[in-house]
Write an enzyme that holds these catalytic residues in place. Sequence first.
Site, PDB file in Angstrom:
ATOM      1  N   ASP A  67       6.039 -15.697   5.217  1.00  0.00           N
ATOM      2  CA  ASP A  67       7.266 -14.927   4.954  1.00  0.00           C
ATOM      3  C   ASP A  67       6.907 -13.464   4.728  1.00  0.00           C
ATOM      4  O   ASP A  67       6.409 -13.107   3.656  1.00  0.00           O
ATOM      5  CB  ASP A  67       7.973 -15.495   3.714  1.00  0.00           C
ATOM      6  CG  ASP A  67       9.272 -14.753   3.435  1.00  0.00           C
ATOM      7  OD1 ASP A  67      10.252 -14.999   4.166  1.00  0.00           O
ATOM      8  OD2 ASP A  67       9.308 -13.912   2.515  1.00  0.00           O
TER       9      ASP A  67
ATOM     10  N   TYR B   5       7.514  -4.926   2.140  1.00  0.00           N
ATOM     11  CA  TYR B   5       6.348  -5.347   1.346  1.00  0.00           C
ATOM     12  C   TYR B   5       5.140  -4.445   1.612  1.00  0.00           C
ATOM     13  O   TYR B   5       4.097  -4.564   0.958  1.00  0.00           O
ATOM     14  CB  TYR B   5       5.985  -6.818   1.607  1.00  0.00           C
ATOM     15  CG  TYR B   5       7.090  -7.809   1.289  1.00  0.00           C
ATOM     16  CD1 TYR B   5       8.160  -7.464   0.450  1.00  0.00           C
ATOM     17  CD2 TYR B   5       7.089  -9.096   1.817  1.00  0.00           C
ATOM     18  CE1 TYR B   5       9.190  -8.362   0.183  1.00  0.00           C
ATOM     19  CE2 TYR B   5       8.107 -10.011   1.543  1.00  0.00           C
ATOM     20  CZ  TYR B   5       9.155  -9.625   0.735  1.00  0.00           C
ATOM     21  OH  TYR B   5      10.159 -10.523   0.460  1.00  0.00           O
TER      22      TYR B   5
ATOM     23  N   LYS C  26      11.697  -9.103   7.958  1.00  0.00           N
ATOM     24  CA  LYS C  26      13.046  -8.741   7.468  1.00  0.00           C
ATOM     25  C   LYS C  26      13.330  -7.259   7.660  1.00  0.00           C
ATOM     26  O   LYS C  26      12.427  -6.422   7.538  1.00  0.00           O
ATOM     27  CB  LYS C  26      13.162  -9.066   5.973  1.00  0.00           C
ATOM     28  CG  LYS C  26      12.667 -10.442   5.581  1.00  0.00           C
ATOM     29  CD  LYS C  26      12.961 -10.784   4.135  1.00  0.00           C
ATOM     30  CE  LYS C  26      12.195 -12.035   3.716  1.00  0.00           C
ATOM     31  NZ  LYS C  26      10.857 -11.780   3.205  1.00  0.00           N
TER      32      LYS C  26
ATOM     33  N   HIS D 178      17.484  -8.334   5.029  1.00  0.00           N
ATOM     34  CA  HIS D 178      16.883  -8.607   3.723  1.00  0.00           C
ATOM     35  C   HIS D 178      17.923  -8.661   2.588  1.00  0.00           C
ATOM     36  O   HIS D 178      17.867  -9.530   1.708  1.00  0.00           O
ATOM     37  CB  HIS D 178      15.834  -7.519   3.431  1.00  0.00           C
ATOM     38  CG  HIS D 178      14.735  -7.948   2.524  1.00  0.00           C
ATOM     39  ND1 HIS D 178      13.432  -7.542   2.682  1.00  0.00           N
ATOM     40  CD2 HIS D 178      14.729  -8.740   1.433  1.00  0.00           C
ATOM     41  CE1 HIS D 178      12.681  -8.060   1.734  1.00  0.00           C
ATOM     42  NE2 HIS D 178      13.449  -8.797   0.959  1.00  0.00           N
TER      43      HIS D 178
HETATM   44  N1  LIG Z   1      14.381 -12.374   0.374  1.00  0.00           N
HETATM   45  C1  LIG Z   1      14.156 -11.783  -0.762  1.00  0.00           C
HETATM   46  O1  LIG Z   1      14.896 -10.898  -1.209  1.00  0.00           O
HETATM   47  C2  LIG Z   1      12.949 -12.190  -1.569  1.00  0.00           C
HETATM   48  C3  LIG Z   1      12.908 -11.872  -2.941  1.00  0.00           C
HETATM   49  C4  LIG Z   1      11.772 -12.266  -3.674  1.00  0.00           C
HETATM   50  C5  LIG Z   1      10.744 -12.970  -3.049  1.00  0.00           C
HETATM   51  N2  LIG Z   1      10.814 -13.232  -1.705  1.00  0.00           N
HETATM   52  C6  LIG Z   1       9.717 -13.966  -1.004  1.00  0.00           C
HETATM   53  O2  LIG Z   1       9.364 -15.098  -1.798  1.00  0.00           O
HETATM   54  C7  LIG Z   1       7.974 -15.076  -2.090  1.00  0.00           C
HETATM   55  C8  LIG Z   1       7.680 -15.771  -3.402  1.00  0.00           C
HETATM   56  O3  LIG Z   1       8.411 -15.206  -4.479  1.00  0.00           O
HETATM   57  P1  LIG Z   1       7.694 -14.445  -5.678  1.00  0.00           P
HETATM   58  O4  LIG Z   1       6.467 -13.810  -5.190  1.00  0.00           O
HETATM   59  O5  LIG Z   1       8.744 -13.595  -6.303  1.00  0.00           O
HETATM   60  O6  LIG Z   1       7.407 -15.554  -6.777  1.00  0.00           O
HETATM   61  P2  LIG Z   1       6.821 -17.043  -6.899  1.00  0.00           P
HETATM   62  O7  LIG Z   1       6.341 -17.527  -5.605  1.00  0.00           O
HETATM   63  O8  LIG Z   1       7.855 -17.823  -7.624  1.00  0.00           O
HETATM   64  O9  LIG Z   1       5.605 -16.817  -7.920  1.00  0.00           O
HETATM   65  C9  LIG Z   1       4.420 -16.211  -7.508  1.00  0.00           C
HETATM   66  C10 LIG Z   1       3.485 -16.156  -8.719  1.00  0.00           C
HETATM   67  O10 LIG Z   1       3.115 -17.474  -9.112  1.00  0.00           O
HETATM   68  C11 LIG Z   1       1.694 -17.582  -9.226  1.00  0.00           C
HETATM   69  N3  LIG Z   1       1.311 -18.889  -8.657  1.00  0.00           N
HETATM   70  C12 LIG Z   1       1.507 -19.319  -7.393  1.00  0.00           C
HETATM   71  N4  LIG Z   1       1.046 -20.583  -7.245  1.00  0.00           N
HETATM   72  C13 LIG Z   1       0.518 -20.945  -8.419  1.00  0.00           C
HETATM   73  C14 LIG Z   1      -0.135 -22.120  -8.879  1.00  0.00           C
HETATM   74  N5  LIG Z   1      -0.291 -23.176  -8.079  1.00  0.00           N
HETATM   75  N6  LIG Z   1      -0.585 -22.136 -10.164  1.00  0.00           N
HETATM   76  C15 LIG Z   1      -0.408 -21.077 -10.974  1.00  0.00           C
HETATM   77  N7  LIG Z   1       0.210 -19.928 -10.598  1.00  0.00           N
HETATM   78  C16 LIG Z   1       0.664 -19.863  -9.333  1.00  0.00           C
HETATM   79  C17 LIG Z   1       1.136 -16.438  -8.400  1.00  0.00           C
HETATM   80  O11 LIG Z   1      -0.061 -15.969  -8.986  1.00  0.00           O
HETATM   81  P3  LIG Z   1      -1.482 -16.006  -8.171  1.00  0.00           P
HETATM   82  O12 LIG Z   1      -1.380 -14.957  -7.077  1.00  0.00           O
HETATM   83  O13 LIG Z   1      -2.458 -15.644  -9.235  1.00  0.00           O
HETATM   84  O14 LIG Z   1      -1.641 -17.389  -7.644  1.00  0.00           O
HETATM   85  C18 LIG Z   1       2.221 -15.371  -8.503  1.00  0.00           C
HETATM   86  O15 LIG Z   1       2.041 -14.567  -9.640  1.00  0.00           O
HETATM   87  C19 LIG Z   1       7.637 -13.581  -2.044  1.00  0.00           C
HETATM   88  O16 LIG Z   1       6.259 -13.351  -1.927  1.00  0.00           O
HETATM   89  C20 LIG Z   1       8.446 -13.140  -0.846  1.00  0.00           C
HETATM   90  O17 LIG Z   1       7.766 -13.493   0.354  1.00  0.00           O
HETATM   91  C21 LIG Z   1      11.911 -12.874  -0.971  1.00  0.00           C
END
Ligand SMILES: NC(=O)c1ccc[n+]([C@@H]2O[C@H](COP(=O)([O-])OP(=O)(O)OC[C@H]3O[C@@H](n4cnc5c(N)ncnc54)[C@H](OP(=O)(O)O)[C@@H]3O)[C@@H](O)[C@H]2O)c1
Length: 341
Positions: free
Chosen positions: A60, A65, A93, A126
Amino acid sequence: MSATSIPPGVDPGLVPQRTLYTGARMPAIGLGTFGSDRVPAEEVAAAVKDAAALGYRHFDCASVYANEDRIGLSFREILRSGIRREELWITSKLWNDKHGEDDVIPSCRKSLEDLRLDYLDMYLIHWPFPNFHPPGCDVTSRSGDARPYIHENYMKTWRQVERLVDMGLARHIGTSNMTIPKLQLLLRDARIKPAVNEMEMHPHMQQRELFDFLRANGIEPIAYSPIGSPGRPARDRTPEDTVDIEDPVIVEIARRLGVHPAVVCVKWACQAGATPIPFSASRRNYLANLQGVVSPPLTSEDMRAIAGIDRNCRLIKGQVFLWKPGQSWEDLWDLDGVIKQ
Ligand SMILES: NC(=O)c1ccc[n+]([C@@H]2O[C@H](COP(=O)([O-])OP(=O)(O)OC[C@H]3O[C@@H](n4cnc5c(N)ncnc54)[C@H](OP(=O)(O)O)[C@@H]3O)[C@@H](O)[C@H]2O)c1
């Protein structure tokens, strides 16, 4: 090759798939690539390359980003390693300052060039708001020309996004951060309807109504921030926010399964029918998340218990998109079913 030299990983053939209304199949877990302003582009790109070696096939991405040019180098290497382009599912996006009719196609072309690809599997708008704000800005930052959602304008953008399909630059198109009232208008007026909608979805923000609406309309829900985004930027934090991975229900299931609570969140989203896209730059964690969706499912009792901990706690509130003084972030999300003007 001796048993000890076999790299860890998951057979991509075992990963659940979603069938889109077009008949295309999309892996039901992807790797997020937003480094939350703290993980450098090179590290995210290294994670993408390694994750592909471990069995991830869905990524994604987004122009905002600010790492697509680095991730593109990883895609080039992944393809050189023998993984075929058709095996990958790559999303990008359109950012909010590129909603103008003349900006959409060049913006997609720029993402393709950065990502070193000929086509995208999915291209999303987005946010439904064309409101620009500088990267990394403060939560109180407001754009002088911010506007509410204006459907006619969104449709002008969507018409250009539809052209990307005609041109073969995007195989599918979709939306992100939409609400039911906005999607109803889009479904009424679209020539090519969205195949997915990216939405915040984690145990404390389950968005059941939107999820059901998407499913009923043949749109696949993509769950962003599926772990509750514990590493999100400071601007996306408020004192009321709750923490999914500390919820006693999640912690207890994780303890029983011997995994991190994050893995329970990812398993839950996938098992609930969404496609989670957890971010991680740590091999142990992104591997655990992938293993999580191919390991034995949560019990129906676990699923019931998690259904009971929804707190409607939106973390990515979008304050920077507000368009007039005195508004609150709830105005962005059409809570009473009416698009706010
Ligand atoms: N469309 C939109 O507007 C939108 C908005 C927000 C996000 N997104 C997309 O969604 C993706 C994910 O969302 P997000 O980055 O906000 O949050 P998330 O995936 O809910 O959380 C990511 C965090 O969790 C930790 N983590 C991941 N796997 C883990 C595990 N197995 N054990 C412990 N910690 C873990 C990671 O740390 P480590 O790196 O240390 O593992 C990181 O700090 C984004 O990267 C982006 O691609 C899209």
